[in-house]
Design a protein around this motif. Structure first.
Motif, PDB file in Angstrom:
ATOM      1  N   ARG A 119       0.832  -1.215   0.000  1.00 58.77           N
ATOM      2  CA  ARG A 119       0.000   0.000   0.000  1.00 58.77           C
ATOM      3  C   ARG A 119       0.857   1.252   0.000  1.00 58.77           C
ATOM      4  N   ASP A 120       1.881   1.266   0.818  1.00 57.00           N
ATOM      5  CA  ASP A 120       2.766   2.437   0.860  1.00 57.00           C
ATOM      6  C   ASP A 120       3.492   2.616  -0.465  1.00 57.00           C
ATOM      7  N   LEU A 121       3.868   1.500  -1.090  1.00 54.15           N
ATOM      8  CA  LEU A 121       4.553   1.606  -2.380  1.00 54.15           C
ATOM      9  C   LEU A 121       3.621   2.148  -3.461  1.00 54.15           C
ATOM     10  N   GLN A 122       2.340   1.807  -3.391  1.00 51.18           N
ATOM     11  CA  GLN A 122       1.397   2.346  -4.377  1.00 51.18           C
ATOM     12  C   GLN A 122       1.199   3.844  -4.184  1.00 51.18           C
ATOM     13  N   PHE A 123       1.323   4.308  -2.936  1.00 53.32           N
ATOM     14  CA  PHE A 123       1.280   5.762  -2.715  1.00 53.32           C
ATOM     15  C   PHE A 123       2.455   6.447  -3.395  1.00 53.32           C
ATOM     16  N   ILE A 124       3.593   5.722  -3.483  1.00 52.86           N
ATOM     17  CA  ILE A 124       4.731   6.290  -4.218  1.00 52.86           C
ATOM     18  C   ILE A 124       4.338   6.525  -5.670  1.00 52.86           C
ATOM     19  N   ARG A 125       3.611   5.591  -6.270  1.00 54.69           N
ATOM     20  CA  ARG A 125       3.159   5.768  -7.662  1.00 54.69           C
ATOM     21  C   ARG A 125       2.230   6.971  -7.783  1.00 54.69           C
ATOM     22  N   ILE A 126       1.316   7.078  -6.803  1.00 52.92           N
ATOM     23  CA  ILE A 126       0.386   8.217  -6.839  1.00 52.92           C
ATOM     24  C   ILE A 126       1.145   9.526  -6.681  1.00 52.92           C
ATOM     25  N   ASN A 127       2.061   9.544  -5.709  1.00 56.82           N
ATOM     26  CA  ASN A 127       2.853  10.762  -5.506  1.00 56.82           C
ATOM     27  C   ASN A 127       3.692  11.072  -6.732  1.00 56.82           C
ATOM     28  N   GLY A 128       4.239  10.043  -7.363  1.00 60.45           N
ATOM     29  CA  GLY A 128       5.029  10.271  -8.574  1.00 60.45           C
ATOM     30  C   GLY A 128       4.203  10.898  -9.678  1.00 60.45           C
ATOM     31  N   THR A 129       2.944  10.458  -9.801  1.00 56.06           N
ATOM     32  CA  THR A 129       2.071  11.051 -10.829  1.00 56.06           C
ATOM     33  C   THR A 129       1.813  12.526 -10.537  1.00 56.06           C
ATOM     34  N   VAL A 130       1.468  12.812  -9.273  1.00 51.24           N
ATOM     35  CA  VAL A 130       1.135  14.190  -8.902  1.00 51.24           C
ATOM     36  C   VAL A 130       2.365  15.096  -8.989  1.00 51.24           C
ATOM     37  N   VAL A 131       3.500  14.608  -8.386  1.00 56.17           N
ATOM     38  CA  VAL A 131       4.717  15.427  -8.407  1.00 56.17           C
ATOM     39  C   VAL A 131       5.214  15.631  -9.829  1.00 56.17           C
ATOM     40  N   GLY A 132       5.129  14.571 -10.642  1.00 53.32           N
ATOM     41  CA  GLY A 132       5.564  14.702 -12.035  1.00 53.32           C
ATOM     42  C   GLY A 132       4.730  15.714 -12.799  1.00 53.32           C
ATOM     43  N   ALA A 133       3.408  15.690 -12.553  1.00 56.37           N
ATOM     44  CA  ALA A 133       2.531  16.648 -13.235  1.00 56.37           C
ATOM     45  C   ALA A 133       2.864  18.083 -12.815  1.00 56.37           C
ATOM     46  N   LEU A 134       3.074  18.274 -11.506  1.00 61.39           N
ATOM     47  CA  LEU A 134       3.407  19.621 -11.031  1.00 61.39           C
ATOM     48  C   LEU A 134       4.754  20.077 -11.585  1.00 61.39           C
ATOM     49  N   ALA A 135       5.725  19.159 -11.604  1.00 62.50           N
ATOM     50  CA  ALA A 135       7.037  19.521 -12.136  1.00 62.50           C
ATOM     51  C   ALA A 135       6.943  19.857 -13.621  1.00 62.50           C
ATOM     52  N   GLY A 136       6.188  19.074 -14.358  1.00 62.64           N
ATOM     53  CA  GLY A 136       6.019  19.359 -15.784  1.00 62.64           C
ATOM     54  C   GLY A 136       5.343  20.685 -16.025  1.00 62.64           C
ATOM     55  N   LEU A 137       4.334  21.008 -15.198  1.00 67.26           N
ATOM     56  CA  LEU A 137       3.646  22.288 -15.338  1.00 67.26           C
ATOM     57  C   LEU A 137       4.595  23.442 -15.064  1.00 67.26           C
ATOM     58  N   VAL A 138       5.427  23.293 -13.990  1.00 62.75           N
ATOM     59  CA  VAL A 138       6.374  24.360 -13.661  1.00 62.75           C
ATOM     60  C   VAL A 138       7.389  24.534 -14.783  1.00 62.75           C
ATOM     61  N   ILE A 139       7.925  23.419 -15.278  1.00 63.95           N
ATOM     62  CA  ILE A 139       8.930  23.499 -16.341  1.00 63.95           C
ATOM     63  C   ILE A 139       8.332  24.142 -17.601  1.00 63.95           C
ATOM     64  N   TYR A 140       7.112  23.734 -17.951  1.00 61.85           N
ATOM     65  CA  TYR A 140       6.467  24.294 -19.164  1.00 61.85           C
ATOM     66  C   TYR A 140       6.209  25.795 -18.988  1.00 61.85           C
ATOM     67  N   THR A 141       5.758  26.144 -17.751  1.00 65.20           N
ATOM     68  CA  THR A 141       5.450  27.548 -17.498  1.00 65.20           C
ATOM     69  C   THR A 141       6.697  28.414 -17.570  1.00 65.20           C
ATOM     70  N   VAL A 142       7.801  27.950 -16.963  1.00 65.00           N
ATOM     71  CA  VAL A 142       9.045  28.697 -16.982  1.00 65.00           C
ATOM     72  C   VAL A 142       9.561  28.797 -18.423  1.00 65.00           C
ATOM     73  N   SER A 143       9.551  27.663 -19.129  1.00 70.61           N
ATOM     74  CA  SER A 143      10.044  27.673 -20.507  1.00 70.61           C
ATOM     75  C   SER A 143       9.193  28.603 -21.390  1.00 70.61           C
ATOM     76  N   HIS A 144       7.864  28.544 -21.211  1.00 71.87           N
ATOM     77  CA  HIS A 144       6.972  29.407 -22.010  1.00 71.87           C
ATOM     78  C   HIS A 144       7.200  30.878 -21.682  1.00 71.87           C
ATOM     79  N   ALA A 145       7.437  31.159 -20.375  1.00 72.19           N
ATOM     80  CA  ALA A 145       7.664  32.542 -19.989  1.00 72.19           C
ATOM     81  C   ALA A 145       8.982  33.063 -20.544  1.00 72.19           C
ATOM     82  N   LEU A 146      10.023  32.263 -20.494  1.00 74.87           N
ATOM     83  CA  LEU A 146      11.313  32.694 -21.023  1.00 74.87           C
ATOM     84  C   LEU A 146      11.267  32.807 -22.536  1.00 74.87           C
ATOM     85  N   GLY A 147      10.532  31.909 -23.168  1.00 80.77           N
ATOM     86  CA  GLY A 147      10.408  31.972 -24.635  1.00 80.77           C
ATOM     87  C   GLY A 147       9.625  33.167 -25.095  1.00 80.77           C
ATOM     88  N   ALA A 148       8.623  33.591 -24.256  1.00 85.37           N
ATOM     89  CA  ALA A 148       7.842  34.771 -24.596  1.00 85.37           C
ATOM     90  C   ALA A 148       8.656  36.035 -24.430  1.00 85.37           C
TER      91      ALA A 148
END
Length: 460
Positions: free
Chosen positions: A431-460
């Motif tokens: 059960r705890d290991l499956q929470f790692i998968r859930i956290n990985g999905t959420v953290v990955g999504a947030l990290a991707g959003l931050v990276i895209y936002t920073v890249s889009h802002a610098l590109g603009a």
């Protein structure tokens, strides 16, 4: 995606999904649930299966979240390609990074217990393949960090065993409990011991000790002290009194004995007169010895006993004769029987005393425990001694038997079935290991959003 390989005919995933009632991976016909090494089997139980159902629910949740992120990614990408500006790019970047994080964590979690998708990828199925090495490493870790003499001594010293033990024993109820347990152990030990074996050991020990020790000098010193203190006078008084009474009661026997020893040619009346004379003189002599403490015969007895005491201590011939007499007495069957029977008497007496709550043995044992507890609770020097003894004993045990203790850990782990071990561990921490998968999905999504936002802002 997690369970796409469920239908394979072989592999760790298939073994792990079998019902707990199967005996896969265990040697058939081994009694008592023992492993090949003769150790208790590490089996997958019904309780583990109940935990595994919770793991499956968490797997479904984690996989559902991955599927949701994938659907969001598809929809956001479609919207972006359809000409919608603004938010679809951000959503697609977050969903894409979330899928990457979820897949990476799924691979990491799955690789612990089996080969992902059944592919022979290196460094996967870690627990089934590395079980023996993990057991060896665990044993070495425990030996180095927990079974060190210094660690054990420091821990015991911090506990203050002496003071705690003293306070505990000082309580009457605790002293009663310890006394009862000691009595039970004593009765059990005496019951288990065979009388014939103990009698043989006791008899041999007493005989060997008596043979090895010369008793003549000790007897001489004791006799000399008795004579010097006049302690033998009562014995002489008793003998004289008994001799006088016997002569009075058996005068005819004495005279008959004297007459029977006379020559055949003497007249019988002469024999009677001689016998009567001898009897009267003997009675007078004994009477005087009885009534006169300073009688010369008593002095002669004192001199004889003093001389005999000196001979026992210094005369070689007398000492040798006493030793021969001692050996002859010890060799007699009657003496050996007495020595052997002594154990039965002592054993019965001890068992009876140990069974009686109010026996002198148990009362004295209880009083001794209470006294020891009171002293331990207040006497710092005694506490230090007890704690030193405990630390020395514990240090000796861990230093001497550390290899055997750590080998117990490694050998036990080696005896476990790899499949059952993997399934059991997964059931307990899955059960705890499956929470790692859930956290990985959420953290990955947030990290991707931050990276895209920073890249889009610098590109603009």
């Amino acid at each position: 995606m997690e369970r796409s390989n469920k239908g394979r005919a072989a592999g760790p995933d298939t073994d792990a999904d079998r019902s707990p009632g199967t005996d896969a991976g265990r040697s058939p016909g081994r009694p008592g649930g023992l492993s090949a090494a003769g150790l208790p089997a590490f089996s997958y139980t019904a309780a583990d299966e109940e935990k595994r159902r919770g793991v499956r629910r968490m797997k479904t949740t984690a996989s559902g979240l991955l599927l949701l992120v994938a659907v969001i990614y598809v929809l956001a990408t479609w919207a972006k390609n359809s000409g919608v500006d603004g938010w679809p790019g951000y959503v697609a970047a977050a969903a894409e990074a979330g899928m990457v994080g979820a897949l990476a964590d799924w691979f990491a979690v799955t690789a612990l217990f089996r080969r992902p998708l059944g592919l022979p990828i290196p460094h996967t199925a870690i627990i089934p393949n590395k079980k023996d090495q993990l057991g060896t490493s665990l044993g070495a870790f425990v030996g180095e960090n927990f079974l060190s003499a210094d660690v054990v001594r420091a821990r015991l010293r911090a506990l203050g065993i002496g003071g705690r033990l003293g306070s505990w024993l000082a309580e009457p109820s605790h002293a009663d409990r310890v006394t009862a347990e000691l009595s039970t152990a004593l009765r059990g030990a005496l019951t288990v011991l065979r009388d014939s074996d103990v009698q043989a050991v006791v008899g041999e020990a007493i005989t060997r000790r008596a043979d090895a020790a010369e008793i003549a000098p000790g007897l001489g010193k004791m006799l000399d002290r008795i004579v010097s203190d006049g302690a033998h006078h009562r014995a002489v008084d008793l003998i004289c009194a008994r001799a006088h009474d016997w002569l009075v009661e058996h005068g005819d026997s004495v005279m008959d004995a004297v007459q029977g020893g006379a020559p055949g040619w003497t007249p019988r009346f002469v024999d009677r007169r001689i016998g009567d004379r001898v009897y009267r003189e003997l009675l007078r002599f004994v009477t005087e010895m009885r009534d006169m403490p300073g009688h010369p015969a008593r002095g002669a007895i004192d001199r004889f006993l003093r001389d005999f005491a000196a001979d026992l201590q210094s005369d070689t011939d007398t000492r040798a004769r006493v030793e021969r007499l001692k050996s002859d007495l010890l060799a007699r069957p009657e003496v050996q029987d007495i020595i052997a029977s002594a154990w039965s008497s002592v054993r019965g007496m001890i068992i009876s005393a140990a069974s009686d709550d109010h026996s002198e043995l148990r009362l004295r044992a209880r009083a001794s425990l209470l006294s020891l507890g009171a002293r331990l609770a207040t006497d710092g020097r005694l506490q230090a001694k007890v704690e030193g003894w405990v630390e020395d004993a514990a240090g000796y045990v861990v230093s001497t038997y550390r290899g055997e203790i750590t080998s117990l850990i490694s050998d036990t782990v080696k005896s476990w079935d790899a499949t059952d071990t993997s399934r059991k561990i997964e059931a307990n921490i899955g059960r705890d290991l499956q929470f790692i998968r859930i956290n990985g999905t959420v953290v990955g999504a947030l990290a991707g959003l931050v990276i895209y936002t920073v890249s889009h802002a610098l590109g603009a």
